[in-house]
Design a protein around this motif. Sequence first.
Motif, mmCIF file in Angstrom:
data_model
loop_
_atom_site.group_PDB
_atom_site.id
_atom_site.type_symbol
_atom_site.label_atom_id
_atom_site.label_comp_id
_atom_site.label_asym_id
_atom_site.label_seq_id
_atom_site.Cartn_x
_atom_site.Cartn_y
_atom_site.Cartn_z
ATOM 1 N N GLY A 133 13.035 4.686 0.319
ATOM 2 C CA GLY A 133 12.054 4.297 -0.684
ATOM 3 C C GLY A 133 11.573 2.884 -0.506
ATOM 4 N N GLY A 134 11.995 2.192 0.554
ATOM 5 C CA GLY A 134 11.550 0.834 0.795
ATOM 6 C C GLY A 134 12.387 -0.191 0.101
ATOM 7 N N ASN A 135 13.449 0.201 -0.584
ATOM 8 C CA ASN A 135 14.273 -0.740 -1.329
ATOM 9 C C ASN A 135 15.302 -1.386 -0.431
ATOM 10 N N LEU A 182 7.039 2.204 -8.877
ATOM 11 C CA LEU A 182 7.373 2.893 -7.629
ATOM 12 C C LEU A 182 6.210 2.854 -6.643
ATOM 13 N N ASN A 183 4.981 2.947 -7.153
ATOM 14 C CA ASN A 183 3.810 2.864 -6.286
ATOM 15 C C ASN A 183 3.717 1.494 -5.623
ATOM 16 N N ARG A 184 4.048 0.464 -6.376
ATOM 17 C CA ARG A 184 4.043 -0.886 -5.804
ATOM 18 C C ARG A 184 5.148 -1.035 -4.760
ATOM 19 N N LEU A 185 6.288 -0.428 -5.034
ATOM 20 C CA LEU A 185 7.410 -0.502 -4.096
ATOM 21 C C LEU A 185 7.007 0.039 -2.727
ATOM 22 N N GLN A 186 6.194 1.083 -2.729
ATOM 23 C CA GLN A 186 5.817 1.737 -1.479
ATOM 24 C C GLN A 186 4.508 1.217 -0.893
ATOM 25 N N ALA A 237 -1.752 4.803 -9.442
ATOM 26 C CA ALA A 237 -2.242 3.468 -9.819
ATOM 27 C C ALA A 237 -1.261 2.383 -9.390
ATOM 28 N N LEU A 238 -1.807 1.195 -9.152
ATOM 29 C CA LEU A 238 -0.987 0.031 -8.804
ATOM 30 C C LEU A 238 -0.979 -0.999 -9.935
#
Length: 267
Positions: A133-135, A182-186, A237-238
């Motif tokens: 998840g990019g974390n 979550l969208n920002r995380l990715q 959305a971001l």
Amino acid sequence: MKKMRLIVMTVAAMLLLLSLYTLKEGWPAKSAETFSKAVIQQGSSGKDVVELQGRLRFLGYYDGKIDGNFDAKTKKAVTWFQWKFGMKSDGVVGGKTKLKLWEATKSWKPTAADVPGGESKSSAPGAAGKTSGGNTGAGSNVDKSNKLGLSANDIKIMANAVYGEARGEPYEGQVAVAAVILNRLQSPEFPNSITGVIFQRLAFTAVADGQIWLTPNDKAKRAVEDAINGWDPSDEALYYFNPDTATSKWIWSRTQIKRIGKHIFCM
């Protein structure tokens, strides 16, 4: 008699100065149970630095060894943490920084990897790295029950953010706020950790006004779970904002997608 009175007055003055210094530097009883009162900075070593490195690594700010030596890499992690939390980013760990760090890592429980010499291949720097998840963060804290591989602390701080930002919104709107995180995380435009996204400077009102530290209810926790499981009412959305309170001209320039409750979601 005069000498005794002078001694009493001197002692009282010293105690007063000490109490004022304590309040100024923010030495709370709870963080004092974790850290000593010593200021920690580059060149320091010992148990305080071990604690510092472990907590910073738990949040994803530090990816070096837990060795109890405050080196340049540790200082860089401290300055990053301070900047994200709106403090003076000088790399010096005083009372205020200790308090913020303690508050952000209440759920952290040290493992063998958080003890000098306790590193293993599975917990060594770089082994945890980015999850699917990019974390980023310590692999030992990853909650395997969710698809994104987020840590328990990631999920907890997301619930705090949803509760602080949208507890008065309809349930769909709360899930949408979690989805935006979550969208920002990715997205390559934002930090690659949950804590980085949430505590990015000026990103969320709840961080700025302290509501991020309110205890979330079950509804906020469920909203986070639904977002993690793939529900995105925001339609990827971001950003989102409340048109009744938004003062930024920039946010009004973003492409609007939809409105849920009081929030407009946009790209």
